[in-house]
Write an enzyme that holds these catalytic residues in place. Structure first.
Site, PDB file in Angstrom:
ATOM      1  N   ARG A  25       0.834  -1.288   0.146  1.00 15.80           N
ATOM      2  CA  ARG A  25       0.061  -0.075   0.083  1.00 15.80           C
ATOM      3  C   ARG A  25       0.915   1.398   0.075  1.00 15.80           C
ATOM      4  NH1 ARG A  25      -1.634   3.131   4.467  1.00 15.80           N
ATOM      5  NH2 ARG A  25      -3.790   3.951   4.457  1.00 15.80           N
ATOM      6  N   GLY A 106      12.701 -11.677   2.149  1.00 21.46           N
ATOM      7  CA  GLY A 106      13.815 -11.894   2.657  1.00 21.46           C
ATOM      8  C   GLY A 106      15.078 -12.324   2.239  1.00 21.46           C
ATOM      9  N   ASP A 132      11.237 -13.602  10.861  1.00 20.92           N
ATOM     10  CA  ASP A 132      11.905 -14.003  11.447  1.00 20.92           C
ATOM     11  C   ASP A 132      13.246 -12.994  12.030  1.00 20.92           C
ATOM     12  OD1 ASP A 132      11.575 -16.679  10.910  1.00 20.92           O
ATOM     13  OD2 ASP A 132      12.600 -16.679   8.991  1.00 20.92           O
ATOM     14  N   GLY A 175      11.930 -20.589  13.682  1.00 24.55           N
ATOM     15  CA  GLY A 175      12.952 -20.016  13.668  1.00 24.55           C
ATOM     16  C   GLY A 175      14.188 -21.190  13.685  1.00 24.55           C
ATOM     17  N   LYS A 218       6.896 -23.664  41.893  1.00 22.94           N
ATOM     18  CA  LYS A 218       6.202 -23.193  40.585  1.00 22.94           C
ATOM     19  C   LYS A 218       5.126 -24.298  40.257  1.00 22.94           C
ATOM     20  CE  LYS A 218       9.197 -19.970  38.372  1.00 22.94           C
ATOM     21  NZ  LYS A 218      10.189 -19.707  37.271  1.00 22.94           N
ATOM     22  N   SER A 220       3.451 -24.658  37.407  1.00 22.10           N
ATOM     23  CA  SER A 220       3.518 -24.934  35.822  1.00 22.10           C
ATOM     24  C   SER A 220       4.782 -24.380  35.213  1.00 22.10           C
ATOM     25  CB  SER A 220       2.473 -24.161  35.086  1.00 22.10           C
ATOM     26  OG  SER A 220       2.462 -23.016  35.176  1.00 22.10           O
TER      27      SER A 220
HETATM   28  P1  ATP Z   1      12.020 -16.046   3.832  1.00 22.86           P
HETATM   29  O1  ATP Z   1      13.179 -15.512   4.710  1.00 22.86           O
HETATM   30  O2  ATP Z   1      10.595 -16.129   4.182  1.00 22.86           O
HETATM   31  O3  ATP Z   1      12.236 -17.434   3.431  1.00 22.86           O
HETATM   32  P2  ATP Z   1      13.041 -15.289   1.464  1.00 22.86           P
HETATM   33  O4  ATP Z   1      12.975 -14.230   0.357  1.00 22.86           O
HETATM   34  O5  ATP Z   1      14.606 -15.818   2.126  1.00 22.86           O
HETATM   35  O6  ATP Z   1      11.932 -15.385   2.359  1.00 22.86           O
HETATM   36  P3  ATP Z   1      13.456 -17.792  -0.474  1.00 22.86           P
HETATM   37  O7  ATP Z   1      12.655 -18.712  -0.675  1.00 22.86           O
HETATM   38  O8  ATP Z   1      14.952 -17.947   0.108  1.00 22.86           O
HETATM   39  O9  ATP Z   1      12.846 -16.871   0.456  1.00 22.86           O
HETATM   40  O10 ATP Z   1      13.630 -16.682  -1.918  1.00 22.86           O
HETATM   41  C1  ATP Z   1      12.471 -16.202  -2.603  1.00 22.86           C
HETATM   42  C2  ATP Z   1      12.699 -16.547  -3.985  1.00 22.86           C
HETATM   43  O11 ATP Z   1      13.813 -15.687  -4.264  1.00 22.86           O
HETATM   44  C3  ATP Z   1      13.191 -17.963  -4.498  1.00 22.86           C
HETATM   45  O12 ATP Z   1      12.150 -18.707  -4.785  1.00 22.86           O
HETATM   46  C4  ATP Z   1      13.962 -17.571  -5.764  1.00 22.86           C
HETATM   47  O13 ATP Z   1      12.950 -17.476  -6.843  1.00 22.86           O
HETATM   48  C5  ATP Z   1      14.844 -16.110  -5.543  1.00 22.86           C
HETATM   49  N1  ATP Z   1      16.002 -16.724  -5.194  1.00 22.86           N
HETATM   50  C6  ATP Z   1      16.368 -16.747  -3.970  1.00 22.86           C
HETATM   51  N2  ATP Z   1      17.884 -17.046  -3.754  1.00 22.86           N
HETATM   52  C7  ATP Z   1      18.214 -16.753  -5.147  1.00 22.86           C
HETATM   53  C8  ATP Z   1      19.493 -16.793  -5.721  1.00 22.86           C
HETATM   54  N3  ATP Z   1      20.546 -17.066  -5.276  1.00 22.86           N
HETATM   55  N4  ATP Z   1      19.584 -16.367  -7.342  1.00 22.86           N
HETATM   56  C9  ATP Z   1      18.430 -16.142  -7.804  1.00 22.86           C
HETATM   57  N5  ATP Z   1      17.162 -16.164  -7.016  1.00 22.86           N
HETATM   58  C10 ATP Z   1      16.785 -16.657  -5.876  1.00 22.86           C
END
Ligand code: ATP
Length: 328
Positions: A25, A106, A132, A175, A218, A220
């Site tokens: 947004r 992320g 996270d 985590g 305690k 619990s």
């Molecule tokens: P989370 O922290 O929730 O896991 P994230 O962004 O780290 O989020 P990932 O699954 O690691 O989630 O990455 C999301 C997408 O980003 C992947 O499915 C892929 O398409 C792309 N991606 C991740 N790493 C790479 C890389 N080294 N090169 C190119 N694309 C990437």
């Protein structure tokens, strides 16, 4: 000279987190405010490759600031990891006339954006959206505050039944690599022990602490276990271990699972997302690229994505000490 930016694409990628909608947004409304076109890219990099685009104006993001999840959907996309996949994505962006990207996600999503920028000199700006709180360059990621409040709420409810029956509960929280959710929610909910990936206190300490807890009267006990804790036992194995060594305890297990990702974002996450969205768009217009927006000491800052993805954030040692003192 850098190409003028008149149209910005925004997308969410990786795991969803509460507050991503507030960030979308903010990006869309900042574009509208600055007379820029904005395009929503559905399903992360997958949608980029397939050209799953939708123009967005200020009214397209009505009534979403309070909603969890992401209206643009999220996805993991293996094809984007290949040069061919990224080329397809680039072709789609060029044919849609998109000049720059805001990626909300992320570490993995940022790594992809960085590669994309290196290959096509395409301006990118990151906003950290993950529950996270593990991204360097920001004290808080969007979704973390909501997640720890959700976890604290769940633990409070479990404590009601734990204390009614004099039970010990092992509660598993998200985590795998970092213990920020476990530590913060554990302190906030008054857990007796908190097991995190960053340190292995050993099973002996756990038994000692539970013995002490029983002795001190305690009624619990709550033990928080992060998914990636280093005792070498999962939460069900921990239950068996404790029952075997401390038969005085009636032990139960609760795995909170995906409820930790959902729900309406807290005010903190909504405000953070709103601020970061504005900063991301304005920074792109200033000619900046390859940065992630973060917050430190209430101020928004930019960190090169290359730095942000280098490592996870460290656990807060002071909070570990506080937790130790609180369990006296
Ligand atoms: P989370 O922290 O929730 O896991 P994230 O962004 O780290 O989020 P990932 O699954 O690691 O989630 O990455 C999301 C997408 O980003 C992947 O499915 C892929 O398409 C792309 N991606 C991740 N790493 C790479 C890389 N080294 N090169 C190119 N694309 C990437």
């Amino acid at each position: 000279m850098a190409k003028e930016i008149k149209k910005i694409g925004v997308f969410t990628s990786g795991g969803d987190s509460p507050g991503m909608n507030a960030a979308i947004r903010s990006v869309v409304r900042t574009c509208a405010y600055l007379n820029l076109d904005c395009v929503g890219i559905y399903r992360g990099y997958q949608g980029m490759i397939e050209g799953d685009f939708k123009p967005m104006d200020a009214r397209s993001v009505n009534n979403i600031i309070n909603k969890g999840g992401t209206i643009l959907k999220s996805a993991r996309c293996d094809e984007f990891r290949t040069p061919e996949g990224r080329k397809k994505a680039h072709d789609q962006l060029v044919s849609e006339g998109i000049h720059a990207l805001v990626v909300i996600g992320g570490n993995g999503s940022f790594a992809g954006a960085l590669l994309f920028n290196e290959e096509f000199d395409f301006p990118v700006m990151g906003i950290p959206g993950t529950i996270d709180n593990d991204i360097l360059g920001s004290s808080f990621t969007i979704g973390f505050d909501t997640a720890i409040n959700t976890v604290v709420g769940a633990i409070d409810k479990i404590r009601d039944t734990a204390s009614s029956h004099n039970r010990l509960f092992f509660i598993e929280v998200m985590g795998r690599d970092v213990g920020h959710i476990a530590l913060n929610a554990g302190v906030g909910a008054g857990a007796e022990e908190i097991l995190i990936p960053e340190q292995n206190l050993g099973l002996e300490r756990l038994l000692d602490s539970l013995k002490r807890s029983k002795k001190s009267g305690k009624s619990s006990s709550i033990v928080i276990v992060a998914e990636g804790d280093r005792t070498g036992k999962n939460v069900f194995e921990l239950k068996e271990y404790v029952e075997e060594h401390l038969p005085i305890y009636d032990v139960r297990v609760s795995v909170l699972g995906h409820m930790q990702r959902g729900g309406n974002p807290t005010c903190f996450d909504r405000v953070l997302a709103s601020r970061m969205g504005v900063k991301a768009v304005e920074s792109l217009l200033e000619g900046k690229s390859n940065y992630m927006v973060g917050i430190r000491d209430t101020q928004l800052i930019l960190t090169p994505i290359s730095e942000a993805i280098k490592a996870h954030t460290d656990i807060d040692e002071e909070l570990i000490r506080v937790s130790d003192i609180m369990t006296t």
